[in-house]
Design an enzyme around this catalytic site. Structure first.
Site, mmCIF file in Angstrom:
data_model
loop_
_atom_site.group_PDB
_atom_site.id
_atom_site.type_symbol
_atom_site.label_atom_id
_atom_site.label_comp_id
_atom_site.label_asym_id
_atom_site.label_seq_id
_atom_site.Cartn_x
_atom_site.Cartn_y
_atom_site.Cartn_z
ATOM 1 N N ASP A 11 53.277 3.678 49.084
ATOM 2 C CA ASP A 11 52.977 3.615 50.506
ATOM 3 C C ASP A 11 54.284 3.248 51.215
ATOM 4 O OD1 ASP A 11 51.535 3.253 52.959
ATOM 5 O OD2 ASP A 11 51.499 1.099 52.556
ATOM 6 N N ASP A 13 54.635 1.598 54.910
ATOM 7 C CA ASP A 13 54.597 0.355 55.671
ATOM 8 C C ASP A 13 54.093 -0.809 54.822
ATOM 9 O OD1 ASP A 13 53.867 1.483 59.062
ATOM 10 O OD2 ASP A 13 55.096 2.362 57.492
ATOM 11 N N ARG A 56 45.048 3.648 67.812
ATOM 12 C CA ARG A 56 46.330 2.948 67.925
ATOM 13 C C ARG A 56 47.411 3.852 68.508
ATOM 14 N NH1 ARG A 56 47.522 1.142 62.182
ATOM 15 N NH2 ARG A 56 45.818 2.533 61.581
ATOM 16 N N GLY A 100 50.604 6.636 56.041
ATOM 17 C CA GLY A 100 49.819 6.797 57.255
ATOM 18 C C GLY A 100 50.659 6.578 58.489
ATOM 19 N N LYS A 144 46.392 10.967 50.788
ATOM 20 C CA LYS A 144 47.340 10.271 49.922
ATOM 21 C C LYS A 144 47.081 10.607 48.453
ATOM 22 C CE LYS A 144 48.842 6.325 52.650
ATOM 23 N NZ LYS A 144 49.219 4.902 52.552
ATOM 24 N N ASN A 170 43.738 2.080 52.696
ATOM 25 C CA ASN A 170 44.095 3.496 52.736
ATOM 26 C C ASN A 170 44.796 3.965 51.460
ATOM 27 O OD1 ASN A 170 43.995 5.861 54.335
ATOM 28 N ND2 ASN A 170 46.156 5.663 54.848
#
Length: 211
Positions: A11, A13, A56, A100, A144, A170
């Protein structure tokens, strides 16, 4: 694509990097608090990721595209990331990132760190400012997992020789699809589902897990 001995998929972040990029972008228009609260809920799995991301991103409407260099300059790579990537390469592995987050930031950060492959969302802009929308399908949990499978197939890597590293809800499907699912700097639900939990925020801790 050239063959590889194994595949590591991270991932972005709070895994590849220490930041949540959407929060850095929101900071450009003073909306960090609202976006941070929504991000936390999404990472815990309290709300659907795609729905949360769209809400967001709407908060980012009006951010100037010219702000992206400032945002990129604030990104902090996670300690140990360059050592992990270099070691994976020295052992014949491929390192990929599926996020993401956003190509607008990852397209600069990923190659600078030595990442081989990456995929993320794209933001739409008009007249030099963000519109508050995502361009194309959202990179969610299933996307993903599919990216991990696709990259493994393209590099001739059996799924048993794949490692997925993530921190949020996620990431659970790609962790389940991989031969080894690693919770890193992770939320409780992710730690509970992972094959291995790494506590220290240092990606050098992953090196002993490489084939």
């Amino acid at each position: 694509m050239p063959a590889a001995r194994f595949l590591v998929v991270l991932d972005a972040d709070s895994t590849l990097i220490r930041n949540e990029v959407i929060e850095l972008i929101a900071d450009e228009v003073g909306r960090t608090a609202e976006v941070t609260a929504a991000t936390e809920a999404a990472m815990r799995g309290d709300v659907d990721f795609a729905t949360s991301l769209r809400s967001r991103v709407r908060m980012l409407a009006g951010v100037a595209v010219s702000a992206f260099p400032h945002v990129r300059a604030r990104v902090e790579p996670t300690p140990g990331v360059e050592e992990l990537i270099a070691t994976a390469h020295s052992r014949g592995g491929t390192v990929a990132v599926v996020s993401g987050g956003f190509h607008e930031i990852l397209d600069d950060i990923a190659p600078a760190l030595g990442v081989d492959l990456w995929r993320a969302n794209r933001l739409t802009a008009a007249d030099g400012v963000l519109t508050g929308a995502v361009d194309g399908p959202i990179v969610d949990a299933e996307a993903k997992a599919n990216a991990l499978r696709t990259w493994a197939g393209e590099r001739g890597v059996p799924l048993t020789q794949t490692i997925a590293i993530g921190d949020g809800a996620n990431d659970l499907r790609m962790m389940a699809a991989a031969g080894l699912g690693v919770a890193f700097n992770a939320k409780p639900a992710v730690r509970a589902a992972a094959d291995i939990v790494i506590g220290p925020v240092d990606l050098r801790e992953v090196i002993p897990l490489l084939p």
